[in-house]
Design a protein around this motif. Structure first.
Motif, PDB file in Angstrom:
ATOM      1  N   ASP A  30     -18.100  14.648 -22.014  1.00 32.90           N
ATOM      2  CA  ASP A  30     -17.799  15.688 -21.039  1.00 32.90           C
ATOM      3  C   ASP A  30     -18.827  16.814 -21.117  1.00 32.90           C
ATOM      4  O   ASP A  30     -19.164  17.298 -22.208  1.00 32.90           O
ATOM      5  CB  ASP A  30     -16.404  16.271 -21.299  1.00 32.90           C
ATOM      6  N   GLU A  31     -19.287  17.263 -19.951  1.00 28.96           N
ATOM      7  CA  GLU A  31     -20.305  18.307 -19.897  1.00 28.96           C
ATOM      8  C   GLU A  31     -19.827  19.606 -20.543  1.00 28.96           C
ATOM      9  O   GLU A  31     -20.595  20.311 -21.184  1.00 28.96           O
ATOM     10  CB  GLU A  31     -20.715  18.577 -18.448  1.00 28.96           C
ATOM     11  N   GLU A  32     -18.554  19.925 -20.393  1.00 32.24           N
ATOM     12  CA  GLU A  32     -18.019  21.166 -20.962  1.00 32.24           C
ATOM     13  C   GLU A  32     -18.140  21.164 -22.479  1.00 32.24           C
ATOM     14  O   GLU A  32     -18.505  22.173 -23.087  1.00 32.24           O
ATOM     15  CB  GLU A  32     -16.561  21.352 -20.545  1.00 32.24           C
ATOM     16  N   PHE A  33     -17.838  20.014 -23.095  1.00 25.42           N
ATOM     17  CA  PHE A  33     -17.959  19.916 -24.546  1.00 25.42           C
ATOM     18  C   PHE A  33     -19.421  20.023 -24.970  1.00 25.42           C
ATOM     19  O   PHE A  33     -19.761  20.734 -25.915  1.00 25.42           O
ATOM     20  CB  PHE A  33     -17.364  18.595 -25.039  1.00 25.42           C
ATOM     21  N   LEU A  34     -20.311  19.309 -24.284  1.00 24.64           N
ATOM     22  CA  LEU A  34     -21.735  19.338 -24.635  1.00 24.64           C
ATOM     23  C   LEU A  34     -22.310  20.740 -24.497  1.00 24.64           C
ATOM     24  O   LEU A  34     -23.163  21.158 -25.283  1.00 24.64           O
ATOM     25  CB  LEU A  34     -22.516  18.373 -23.741  1.00 24.64           C
ATOM     26  N   LYS A  35     -21.828  21.487 -23.518  1.00 24.60           N
ATOM     27  CA  LYS A  35     -22.354  22.833 -23.281  1.00 24.60           C
ATOM     28  C   LYS A  35     -21.783  23.860 -24.245  1.00 24.60           C
ATOM     29  O   LYS A  35     -22.517  24.697 -24.769  1.00 24.60           O
ATOM     30  CB  LYS A  35     -22.049  23.249 -21.846  1.00 24.60           C
ATOM     31  N   ASN A  36     -20.498  23.787 -24.526  1.00 29.25           N
ATOM     32  CA  ASN A  36     -19.827  24.860 -25.265  1.00 29.25           C
ATOM     33  C   ASN A  36     -19.630  24.594 -26.748  1.00 29.25           C
ATOM     34  O   ASN A  36     -19.403  25.531 -27.514  1.00 29.25           O
ATOM     35  CB  ASN A  36     -18.461  25.146 -24.636  1.00 29.25           C
ATOM     36  N   VAL A  37     -19.709  23.323 -27.180  1.00 29.79           N
ATOM     37  CA  VAL A  37     -19.467  23.014 -28.593  1.00 29.79           C
ATOM     38  C   VAL A  37     -20.737  22.510 -29.259  1.00 29.79           C
ATOM     39  O   VAL A  37     -21.328  23.184 -30.101  1.00 29.79           O
ATOM     40  CB  VAL A  37     -18.321  21.999 -28.755  1.00 29.79           C
ATOM     41  N   ASN A  38     -21.173  21.299 -28.908  1.00 26.44           N
ATOM     42  CA  ASN A  38     -22.387  20.748 -29.488  1.00 26.44           C
ATOM     43  C   ASN A  38     -22.897  19.629 -28.595  1.00 26.44           C
ATOM     44  O   ASN A  38     -22.145  18.722 -28.247  1.00 26.44           O
ATOM     45  CB  ASN A  38     -22.124  20.221 -30.907  1.00 26.44           C
ATOM     46  N   GLY A  39     -24.177  19.695 -28.237  1.00 25.11           N
ATOM     47  CA  GLY A  39     -24.747  18.730 -27.316  1.00 25.11           C
ATOM     48  C   GLY A  39     -25.620  17.684 -27.958  1.00 25.11           C
ATOM     49  O   GLY A  39     -26.360  16.984 -27.257  1.00 25.11           O
ATOM     50  N   VAL A  40     -25.543  17.528 -29.280  1.00 29.25           N
ATOM     51  CA  VAL A  40     -26.467  16.628 -29.966  1.00 29.25           C
ATOM     52  C   VAL A  40     -26.197  15.163 -29.628  1.00 29.25           C
ATOM     53  O   VAL A  40     -27.136  14.375 -29.473  1.00 29.25           O
ATOM     54  CB  VAL A  40     -26.426  16.861 -31.491  1.00 29.25           C
ATOM     55  N   MET A  41     -24.927  14.775 -29.511  1.00 27.17           N
ATOM     56  CA  MET A  41     -24.582  13.387 -29.195  1.00 27.17           C
ATOM     57  C   MET A  41     -24.096  13.326 -27.762  1.00 27.17           C
ATOM     58  O   MET A  41     -23.007  13.781 -27.421  1.00 27.17           O
ATOM     59  CB  MET A  41     -23.507  12.863 -30.144  1.00 27.17           C
ATOM     60  N   LYS A  42     -24.894  12.728 -26.876  1.00 26.44           N
ATOM     61  CA  LYS A  42     -24.587  12.727 -25.451  1.00 26.44           C
ATOM     62  C   LYS A  42     -23.482  11.728 -25.094  1.00 26.44           C
ATOM     63  O   LYS A  42     -22.742  11.942 -24.146  1.00 26.44           O
ATOM     64  CB  LYS A  42     -25.844  12.397 -24.643  1.00 26.44           C
ATOM     65  N   GLY A  43     -23.408  10.630 -25.826  1.00 30.37           N
ATOM     66  CA  GLY A  43     -22.413   9.618 -25.508  1.00 30.37           C
ATOM     67  C   GLY A  43     -21.013  10.034 -25.937  1.00 30.37           C
ATOM     68  O   GLY A  43     -20.839  10.689 -26.960  1.00 30.37           O
ATOM     69  N   LYS A  44     -20.023   9.647 -25.158  1.00 37.63           N
ATOM     70  CA  LYS A  44     -18.648   9.986 -25.513  1.00 37.63           C
ATOM     71  C   LYS A  44     -18.182   9.192 -26.722  1.00 37.63           C
ATOM     72  O   LYS A  44     -17.486   9.736 -27.594  1.00 37.63           O
ATOM     73  CB  LYS A  44     -17.720   9.725 -24.328  1.00 37.63           C
ATOM     74  N   TYR A  45     -18.537   7.907 -26.782  1.00 39.15           N
ATOM     75  CA  TYR A  45     -18.061   7.052 -27.862  1.00 39.15           C
ATOM     76  C   TYR A  45     -19.160   6.643 -28.846  1.00 39.15           C
ATOM     77  O   TYR A  45     -18.949   6.687 -30.053  1.00 39.15           O
ATOM     78  CB  TYR A  45     -17.418   5.798 -27.269  1.00 39.15           C
ATOM     79  N   VAL A  46     -20.311   6.216 -28.329  1.00 35.76           N
ATOM     80  CA  VAL A  46     -21.368   5.681 -29.187  1.00 35.76           C
ATOM     81  C   VAL A  46     -22.731   6.114 -28.652  1.00 35.76           C
ATOM     82  O   VAL A  46     -22.971   6.077 -27.443  1.00 35.76           O
ATOM     83  CB  VAL A  46     -21.325   4.131 -29.238  1.00 35.76           C
ATOM     84  N   SER A  47     -23.613   6.510 -29.555  1.00 33.04           N
ATOM     85  CA  SER A  47     -25.021   6.708 -29.212  1.00 33.04           C
ATOM     86  C   SER A  47     -25.880   5.985 -30.245  1.00 33.04           C
ATOM     87  O   SER A  47     -25.437   5.729 -31.368  1.00 33.04           O
ATOM     88  CB  SER A  47     -25.390   8.193 -29.167  1.00 33.04           C
ATOM     89  N   TYR A  48     -27.104   5.658 -29.852  1.00 36.36           N
ATOM     90  CA  TYR A  48     -27.970   4.914 -30.748  1.00 36.36           C
ATOM     91  C   TYR A  48     -29.420   5.326 -30.564  1.00 36.36           C
ATOM     92  O   TYR A  48     -29.809   5.914 -29.546  1.00 36.36           O
ATOM     93  CB  TYR A  48     -27.846   3.402 -30.495  1.00 36.36           C
ATOM     94  N   SER A  49     -30.220   5.024 -31.578  1.00 35.82           N
ATOM     95  CA  SER A  49     -31.672   5.201 -31.518  1.00 35.82           C
ATOM     96  C   SER A  49     -32.277   4.132 -32.413  1.00 35.82           C
ATOM     97  O   SER A  49     -31.876   3.971 -33.565  1.00 35.82           O
ATOM     98  CB  SER A  49     -32.070   6.600 -32.004  1.00 35.82           C
ATOM     99  N   LEU A  50     -33.256   3.404 -31.875  1.00 28.51           N
ATOM    100  CA  LEU A  50     -33.830   2.266 -32.583  1.00 28.51           C
ATOM    101  C   LEU A  50     -35.321   2.209 -32.295  1.00 28.51           C
ATOM    102  O   LEU A  50     -35.751   2.459 -31.165  1.00 28.51           O
ATOM    103  CB  LEU A  50     -33.169   0.966 -32.125  1.00 28.51           C
ATOM    104  N   GLY A  51     -36.128   1.880 -33.331  1.00 29.43           N
ATOM    105  CA  GLY A  51     -37.567   1.825 -33.085  1.00 29.43           C
ATOM    106  C   GLY A  51     -38.335   1.045 -34.128  1.00 29.43           C
ATOM    107  O   GLY A  51     -37.799   0.651 -35.166  1.00 29.43           O
TER     108      GLY A  51
END
Length: 378
Positions: A185-206
């Motif tokens: 939710d945009e409200e959570f990302l804006k007002n609490v913490n925006g580091v993890m954009k995904g609601k359930y899972v985020s990933y980074s691989l390289g």
């Protein structure tokens, strides 16, 4: 005496009416300068008065004897240009400026590239894979960019993993990031913490050369690294995040010792406070430093843990924070403990004053460091 003077200096500035604002909603809120709709410019300056042992970066040689310093220093200065080429492609160029501390050029400003990449955000017609982005060039590695948006005190020094020379934040290679499932939710990302954009899972691989952005490739091996972060209670407790991270490859030397690592991470981020905990276990490191003195092709086991917490005092510009690290390299019995703490005064969204101290013990040798840091981030 010096520490008392630093405290007096900070509070005099506060009493004299430096603009007081609430904490920014996200780490990058309001930052970046748009130049004639052509390119976006931003920067981060870390300037400090430091009394204690000389600061050593992860890519520098550790001195035999720790040198005591008492001086004003430029810790780091980052200068970034970003340009959107169209709605799919963009580029980034970041210079890393610091003071050269070695050789005949000691004392001069040293400039090098940290990031130089092409990013593409493919338009995937998928509800499962969302927010996908691919970086190619001198790119972010999957871990430190994530952690530094939780622990925003890079101005004090490196994060736990980089401070103990396991790996650094950027490298030559390819990184793929994104979410599995919908965006938070945009409200959570804006007002609490925006580091993890995904609601359930985020990933980074390289996949990377492995020696970091400041290291030349010394072998033909590549390092694979990845991070997976989940919100196990996304609808009930979205503040809670659990992450796992791994490296698999070889250390960057002609002997190619193993460099394998796993890391577990827990974070709880509220608007007024945050806490994190992490545990690391591995063999070797990215620069092939943790090796058998007799057989440089054999890596040494190492492990450790770190805790971080920060509390913001309501709508005031003050916050307290602290960190505790333990790290050990086996067989050579190298043990390091760090206790770090500080008081922060946020002048506005782009300027912070941080008064901090660090108590470091390495193999029963103890050093204390005191700093007043000025962070400018625009």
């Amino acid at each position: 005496m010096k520490l008392r003077l630093l405290f007096i200096f900070v509070f005099l500035m506060c009493e004299n009416g430096i603009a007081q604002v609430g904490s920014s909603s996200t780490d990058d809120d309001g930052k970046g300068i748009n130049i004639a709709d052509l390119v976006e410019m931003s920067g981060d300056w870390f300037i400090a008065y430091r009394d204690g042992i000389k600061q050593i970066q992860a890519d520098e040689t550790v001195p035999v004897v720790n040198e005591h310093t008492s001086s004003f220093v430029l810790k780091r200065s980052y200068f970034t240009l970003k340009k959107e080429l169209n709605d799919v492609f963009s580029v980034r160029y970041t210079m890393d400026l610091t003071i050269d501390t070695e050789g005949d050029d000691a004392g001069n400003v040293e400039t090098r590239l940290k990031y130089l990449y092409l990013m593409t955000k493919p338009k995937l017609n998928s509800k499962v894979l969302t927010g996908t982005a691919i970086e190619v060039g001198m790119v972010h590695r999957p871990w430190l960019d994530y952690e530094q948006k939780m622990n925003t005190y890079r101005v004090q020094d490196n994060m736990f993993i980089e401070r103990n020379r396991i790996f650094n934040s950027a490298d030559f290679g390819v990184t793929v990031t994104g979410n599995i499932g919908p965006k938070m939710d945009e409200e959570f990302l804006k007002n609490v913490n925006g580091v993890m954009k995904g609601k359930y899972v985020s990933y980074s691989l390289g996949i990377y050369n492995g020696g970091g952005y400041s290291g030349i490739e010394n072998n033909n091996n590549k390092v694979i690294a990845g991070r997976l972060t989940v919100r196990p209670l996304a609808n009930m407790l979205p503040q809670l995040q659990l992450s796992g991270y791994f490296n698999r490859g070889k250390g960057n030397s002609e002997f190619s010792p193993d460099f394998n690592q796993v890391l577990g991470f827990l974070a709880f981020t509220e608007k007024q406070f945050k806490i994190t905990a992490q545990f690391h276990d591995g063999v070797g490191d990215f620069r092939a430093r943790y090796i058998d003195p007799v057989d440089p092709s054999r890596s040494l086991d190492n492990h450790g843990y770190s805790f971080f917490g920060e509390y913001k005092f309501g709508k005031s510009p003050f916050s307290l924070w602290g960190r505790f690290d333990e790290f050990e390299v086996e067989e050579i019995d190298e043990q390091t403990q760090r206790v770090i703490g500080g008081l922060t005064y946020r002048v506005n969204k782009m300027i912070r004053l941080i008064l901090n101290t660090e108590h470091t013990t390495v193999d029963d040798n103890t050093e204390d460091t005191y700093e007043l840091n000025l962070e400018i981030s625009f």
